[in-house]
Design a protein around this motif. Structure first.
Motif, PDB file in Angstrom:
ATOM      1  N   ASN A  53      -1.710  16.136  -8.432  1.00  0.00           N
ATOM      2  CA  ASN A  53      -1.804  14.790  -9.286  1.00  0.00           C
ATOM      3  C   ASN A  53      -2.801  13.661  -8.502  1.00  0.00           C
ATOM      4  O   ASN A  53      -2.572  12.682  -9.049  1.00  0.00           O
ATOM      5  N   SER A  54      -3.466  14.137  -7.499  1.00  0.00           N
ATOM      6  CA  SER A  54      -4.563  13.389  -6.876  1.00  0.00           C
ATOM      7  C   SER A  54      -3.725  11.944  -6.476  1.00  0.00           C
ATOM      8  O   SER A  54      -4.277  11.195  -6.709  1.00  0.00           O
ATOM      9  N   LEU A  55      -2.468  12.047  -5.834  1.00  0.00           N
ATOM     10  CA  LEU A  55      -1.604  10.806  -5.418  1.00  0.00           C
ATOM     11  C   LEU A  55      -2.188  10.365  -3.929  1.00  0.00           C
ATOM     12  O   LEU A  55      -1.963   9.162  -3.660  1.00  0.00           O
ATOM     13  N   GLN A  56      -2.793  11.040  -3.010  1.00  0.00           N
ATOM     14  CA  GLN A  56      -2.840  10.589  -1.648  1.00  0.00           C
ATOM     15  C   GLN A  56      -3.802   9.457  -1.541  1.00  0.00           C
ATOM     16  O   GLN A  56      -3.417   8.773  -0.623  1.00  0.00           O
ATOM     17  N   SER A  57      -4.820   9.489  -2.233  1.00  0.00           N
ATOM     18  CA  SER A  57      -5.769   8.199  -1.997  1.00  0.00           C
ATOM     19  C   SER A  57      -4.936   6.980  -2.617  1.00  0.00           C
ATOM     20  O   SER A  57      -5.243   6.058  -2.159  1.00  0.00           O
ATOM     21  N   ALA A  62      -2.165   1.946  -1.277  1.00  0.00           N
ATOM     22  CA  ALA A  62      -1.114   1.162  -1.175  1.00  0.00           C
ATOM     23  C   ALA A  62      -0.902   0.966  -0.026  1.00  0.00           C
ATOM     24  O   ALA A  62      -0.367  -0.556   0.426  1.00  0.00           O
ATOM     25  N   MET A  63      -0.685   1.682   1.174  1.00  0.00           N
ATOM     26  CA  MET A  63      -0.619   1.297   2.473  1.00  0.00           C
ATOM     27  C   MET A  63      -1.252   0.449   2.919  1.00  0.00           C
ATOM     28  O   MET A  63      -0.958  -0.360   3.854  1.00  0.00           O
ATOM     29  N   ASP A  64      -2.725   0.393   2.551  1.00  0.00           N
ATOM     30  CA  ASP A  64      -3.659  -0.713   3.275  1.00  0.00           C
ATOM     31  C   ASP A  64      -3.252  -2.118   2.832  1.00  0.00           C
ATOM     32  O   ASP A  64      -3.741  -3.118   3.581  1.00  0.00           O
ATOM     33  N   LEU A  74       5.670  -4.323   1.741  1.00  0.00           N
ATOM     34  CA  LEU A  74       6.408  -3.118   1.828  1.00  0.00           C
ATOM     35  C   LEU A  74       7.149  -2.552   0.568  1.00  0.00           C
ATOM     36  O   LEU A  74       6.745  -1.470   0.276  1.00  0.00           O
ATOM     37  N   GLU A  75       7.492  -3.373   0.061  1.00  0.00           N
ATOM     38  CA  GLU A  75       8.285  -3.073  -1.274  1.00  0.00           C
ATOM     39  C   GLU A  75       7.479  -3.119  -2.358  1.00  0.00           C
ATOM     40  O   GLU A  75       7.591  -2.234  -3.321  1.00  0.00           O
ATOM     41  N   ALA A  76       6.504  -3.949  -2.443  1.00  0.00           N
ATOM     42  CA  ALA A  76       5.526  -3.636  -3.484  1.00  0.00           C
ATOM     43  C   ALA A  76       4.619  -2.354  -3.526  1.00  0.00           C
ATOM     44  O   ALA A  76       4.594  -1.897  -4.465  1.00  0.00           O
ATOM     45  N   ALA A  77       4.389  -2.012  -2.262  1.00  0.00           N
ATOM     46  CA  ALA A  77       3.548  -0.803  -2.237  1.00  0.00           C
ATOM     47  C   ALA A  77       4.488   0.489  -2.632  1.00  0.00           C
ATOM     48  O   ALA A  77       4.223   1.429  -3.238  1.00  0.00           O
ATOM     49  N   VAL A 167       4.128   5.928  13.433  1.00  0.00           N
ATOM     50  CA  VAL A 167       4.012   7.218  12.922  1.00  0.00           C
ATOM     51  C   VAL A 167       3.026   6.909  11.953  1.00  0.00           C
ATOM     52  O   VAL A 167       3.022   6.057  11.205  1.00  0.00           O
ATOM     53  N   ASP A 168       2.141   7.993  12.013  1.00  0.00           N
ATOM     54  CA  ASP A 168       0.859   7.927  11.061  1.00  0.00           C
ATOM     55  C   ASP A 168       1.300   8.246   9.628  1.00  0.00           C
ATOM     56  O   ASP A 168       1.754   9.096   9.368  1.00  0.00           O
ATOM     57  N   GLN A 169       1.178   7.171   8.938  1.00  0.00           N
ATOM     58  CA  GLN A 169       1.532   7.045   7.452  1.00  0.00           C
ATOM     59  C   GLN A 169       1.045   8.273   6.762  1.00  0.00           C
ATOM     60  O   GLN A 169       1.513   8.890   5.571  1.00  0.00           O
ATOM     61  N   GLY A 170      -0.437   8.466   6.946  1.00  0.00           N
ATOM     62  CA  GLY A 170      -1.063   9.542   6.298  1.00  0.00           C
ATOM     63  C   GLY A 170      -0.808  10.874   6.672  1.00  0.00           C
ATOM     64  O   GLY A 170      -1.167  11.931   6.042  1.00  0.00           O
TER      65      GLY A 170
END
Length: 687
Positions: A53-57, A62-64, A74-77, A167-170
Motif C-alpha cells: 500500500n506504499s505506506l512507509q514514505s 508524518a514522523m517528521d 504526536l497525536e496528529a501524526a 528507538v528508531d521509528q523507521g
C-alpha cells in the motif's frame, strides 16, 4: 506455515519476526509452560501490507512533523497514520494465510494481541502501548483486529515512548499474536520479585474474578498475596472487596457485578497459590531475571498469558519505617479513596486537613477531651496514605459504643445531613469561582485549595457517618436476614435485590451512551470519532477549528453535547489526591469509553440496568409470595431500607469531586492562569 504465519512454539519465532511479546510466548511454549495455543502473524506480513500500500514514505513524513515536547503533534501524526491504515487493503496472500491458521483453531474465540519488535525487552517494557482485542470471533473479525493491531504501532503513546527510549521509528514493525481465549474464572498478574519493596525472595500475586482486563486496567482492586519463594506458601494476604469482573460478551467483553458470595472471598486457595508460584519460578528460571507474568485460571488449570521482564524493580529493599513504632496503620476508611501513591503537593496541603477532620470524627464518638493530641492519625509512608487506629483499648471501646448509641440518629439524619453538607460545599465552590485564577495572589490560592479540600473532607465525613454507614448497615441487616432465615438453595444472591437502581454513576454512563447513539446517525462524524485517538479528540474538543471533511454544524453540536456531559459528570473522582486529573480536566479516558460505545464494543447501560431491575423485581415477587407475616413485613421493611440507601450512597460519593475541576484549574481558567498557579504555590511553599 507461510512466511506470514508461524506456530506459537516455532523455533524461528525471533524478536525480529514476531516481536517481543510473540518471542516471549514462543519461549514459554517451547519450555513446556501452559500457554494457550495459537499462532503468530509475522512482521513480514506487516511489512508486506505497508509495502503493497506504499505506506512507509507517508508514515515517515508524518514522523517528521512530531516533536516530543508537543504531544498534540504526536497525536496528529498518529491520527494521520491511522487513516492510512484504515483505507489500505490487506493483501490476499496474507488474508488467506491468516484464514488458514485461524481455521486450525476450529473457530474458537481468540485474543488478538499486538507484538512490536521493540517491546517487552529487558531494558524497556512497552506494556500498554499497543492494542489487544479479546473474545474475537470469526475470520472477518480476526482480520480486522490484526489490521487494528498493526495500526496501533503508531499510537501517540507508542510514538512518544519510542522517542523517549531512542528507538528508531523507521525500523520498528508489528507482529500479531492470535491465541485461543482462556474462559478465565480468575486471572491476574504475578511478580517474581516484590515490586513494592524490591525483595527478590518474595513473589507478589494479584488475583481477581473473571478475565484479567479488570486487573490490568485498574477497574477492580484485586486480592494481593505475598509468597515466600523458599516456602512457596503465602506469608501475607490482602483480600479485597471485588465489586466488578470482566467477562465475555457475545463479542468483546463487558463488566458485571461480582456475585455477593464471592465479593470478599479469596480468589485463590493456598494450594493454588503454591501451584502458581511454582509456575512463576519456572518462568523466572527460564529468563534468569525477575518477571511480570499475566495468568488465568480456567477449569482448575493455570494458563500463562504473557511474561515480560520487570524493568522498574527497586535495587534495594525499601524500609517501611513507621512514624509511630507503636502505631497500627491501616489502609481503610478514607484511605480507600486514595488508592495510589500521594503526590507531594497533596500530602503537604491536605495532610493537616485530613488529620483535623479525622480527629474531629473520632472525638465526637469518644467524647470528653477526645483523642490525645500526640496521637497522629494520618501518615504518609513510602508515599502511600495510612490511618493510625491505635487509639488504645479504652478509646476503641468508647468509639464502638458511640457508634451503637448513635445508630438510630445516623439512620434518620443521614440523608438530610448529606444534603446540607453538599449545599454548603456548592456555596464555597461558587464563592471561589467568582474570580479568575489570574486575580488571586499565591497566598489566596493556597487558602482556596485548603478551603475547597476542607469542604471535600466535610462532605466525606458526613457521608462516612451517614449515608455510607446507613447503606452498609441496611445492606448488612437485609443480607443477614435473607441468608440466615429466608434463602433457599436455588434462590438468588442477596445482591440481586439491591441492583438495577439508577444513581449518578449510572446516569453518567447513560449520558455518554446517548451521546454515542446520537453520533452514530451521523456517519462522517462517527467515522472521525472512531478513527481518531482519544487524546487527539481531547485536543480537538478545546479547539475552534473544524477537522477536515466534517460538517461544522454537526461538529460544533458534538462539542457542545460532550462539554455539557462534562459540566454535569466531569467532576467524578476515584482518587482524592487532587493532583490527579478528573474528566473535566483531562477527558481523554472518558472519550475512550465514548469511542467504545460508538463502536459497539461496550454494552448498553440501559439494557444492563433494565436486566438487573427485572431480575430484582422477579426475585422480590418470588420471595414475597412465599413468605407470610410477620416475616413478610420484616423482609419488606429491611429490603426497602437497603434499596433506598444503596443508590444514595453512590450519589453521595459521586459528589466528592465537585470542587476538583476548580482545584485543577479546568473551570473557566486559562492555561496561563494554571501555570501561574503552579509557580505561585511552589514559590510560596519554598518561602
Amino acid at each position: 506455515m507461510s512466511k506470514f504465519i508461524l506456530q506459537l512454539s516455532d523455533t524461528d519465532a525471533t524478536i525480529e519476526n514476531v516481536g517481543g511479546k510473540g518471542n516471549s510466548l514462543a519461549k514459554l511454549t517451547q519450555a513446556g509452560l501452559p500457554v494457550p495455543r495459537g499462532f503468530h502473524v509475522t512482521t513480514q506480513a506487516y511489512r508486506q501490507f505497508v509495502a503493497t500500500n506504499s505506506l512507509q514514505s507517508h508514515i515517515m513524513a508524518a514522523m517528521d512533523t512530531t516533536d516530543i515536547a508537543r504531544p498534540a503533534s504526536l497525536e496528529a501524526a498518529s491520527q494521520q497514520i491511522a487513516g492510512l491504515f484504515a483505507a489500505a487493503e490487506m493483501p490476499k496472500e496474507i488474508t488467506e494465510a491468516i484464514r488458514f491458521a485461524y481455521a486450525d483453531l476450529k473457530g474458537v474465540p481468540v485474543a488478538v494481541r499486538s507484538s512490536a519488535t521493540a517491546e517487552d525487552l529487558p531494558e524497556t517494557s512497552f506494556a500498554g502501548q499497543q492494542e489487544t482485542y479479546l473474545n474475537v470471533c470469526g475470520e472477518e473479525a480476526v482480520l480486522e483486529s490484526v489490521k487494528l493491531c498493526w495500526s496501533s504501532l503508531w499510537t501517540g503513546r507508542a510514538i512518544s515512548y519510542r522517542l523517549k527510549n531512542n528507538v528508531d521509528q523507521g525500523s520498528v514493525a508489528m507482529s500479531v499474536v492470535v491465541q485461543e481465549l482462556v474462559p478465565a474464572e480468575a486471572s491476574g498478574v504475578m511478580f517474581t520479585a516484590n515490586p513494592f519493596n524490591g525483595q527478590r525472595d518474595e513473589i507478589v500475586i494479584n488475583a481477581a474474578w473473571g478475565l484479567g482486563e479488570a486487573v490490568v486496567s485498574g477497574t477492580v482492586t484485586p486480592d494481593m498475596i505475598t509468597v515466600s519463594k523458599l516456602a512457596r506458601h503465602p506469608i501475607r494476604r490482602e483480600t479485597a472487596t471485588k465489586e466488578v469482573m470482566t467477562v465475555r460478551a457475545e463479542t468483546g467483553t463487558l463488566e458485571q457485578p461480582v456475585p455477593e458470595a464471592r465479593k470478599n472471598t479469596p480468589v485463590l486457595s493456598d494450594e493454588q497459590v503454591t501451584e502458581l508460584a511454582n509456575r512463576g519460578i519456572q518462568v523466572e528460571t527460564l529468563y534468569k531475571m525477575p518477571m511480570d507474568i499475566e495468568w488465568a485460571l480456567a477449569g482448575g488449570k493455570f494458563a500463562i498469558l504473557q511474561a515480560r521482564p520487570i524493568t522498574a524493580l527497586p535495587e534495594a529493599p525499601l524500609e517501611w519505617k513507621l512514624p509511630d513504632p507503636k502505631g497500627l496503620y491501616l489502609r481503610a476508611s478514607l484511605i480507600e479513596q486514595m488508592p495510589e501513591p500521594l503526590t507531594p503537593l497533596f500530602s503537604t496541603l491536605s495532610g493537616p486537613i485530613i488529620e483535623e477532620a479525622t480527629r474531629r470524627l473520632f472525638t465526637s464518638m469518644v467524647g470528653g477531651k477526645g483523642l490525645k493530641q500526640e496521637l497522629r492519625l494520618f501518615a504518609t509512608i513510602n508515599d502511600y496514605g495510612y490511618m493510625n487506629v491505635n487509639f488504645g483499648m479504652w478509646n476503641t471501646m468508647k468509639i464502638a459504643l458511640g457508634q451503637m448509641m448513635k445508630m438510630n440518629w445516623i439512620f434518620k439524619q443521614s440523608q438530610s445531613r448529606w444534603q446540607q453538607a453538599r449545599k454548603h460545599y456548592l456555596v464555597v465552590i461558587h464563592e471561589w469561582q467568582a474570580r479568575s485564577l489570574d486575580d488571586y495572589t499565591a497566598s489566596e490560592l493556597l487558602t482556596g485549595i485548603r478551603s475547597l479540600f476542607y469542604e471535600t473532607m466535610e462532605v466525606y465525613t458526613v457521608l462516612q457517618t451517614g449515608l455510607v454507614a446507613t447503606a452498609i448497615g441496611s445492606e448488612t441487616m437485609f443480607s443477614q436476614l435473607y441468608n440466615r432465615i429466608i434463602k433457599k438453595k436455588d434462590d438468588p444472591d442477596a445482591s440481586i435485590f439491591i441492583m438495577g437502581f439508577e444513581s449518578m454513576p449510572i446516569r453518567a454512563e447513560q449520558s455518554l451512551y446517548d451521546l454515542a447513539e446520537w453520533a452514530k446517525s451521523r456517519s462522517v462524524l462517527a467515522s472521525h470519532l472512531t478513527s481518531t485517538p482519544a487524546a487527539q479528540l481531547a485536543t480537538e474538543l478545546e479547539s475552534t477549528d473544524i477537522p477536515a471533511g466534517l460538517d461544522g454544524i454537526e461538529w460544533n453540536e458534538w462539542q457542545r453535547r460532550f462539554r455539557e456531559h462534562l459540566s454535569i459528570y466531569g467532576h467524578f473522582t476515584y482518587d482524592l489526591d487532587f493532583s490527579k486529573a478528573v474528566a473535566a480536566d483531562d477527558p481523554a479516558p472518558l472519550l475512550e469509553t465514548f469511542r467504545m460505545y460508538l463502536m459497539d464494543k461496550a454494552g448498553s447501560p440501559y439494557i444492563r440496568v433494565k436486566t438487573l431491575s427485572n431480575q430484582r423485581e422477579q426475585a422480590t415477587q418470588t420471595i414475597m409470595k412465599r413468605l407470610y407475616n410477620p416475616l413478610r413485613s420484616i423482609f419488606r421493611r429491611q429490603l426497602q431500607s437497603a434499596q433506598k440507601y444503596a443508590p444514595l450512597r453512590e450519589d453521595g460519593l459521586s459528589d466528592l469531586g465537585l470542587g476538583y475541576p476548580l482545584l485543577l484549574g479546568s473551570d473557566k481558567s486559562s492555561d496561563i492562569a494554571v501555570n501561574q498557579f503552579g509557580k505561585s504555590v511552589g514559590s510560596f511553599l519554598c518561602d
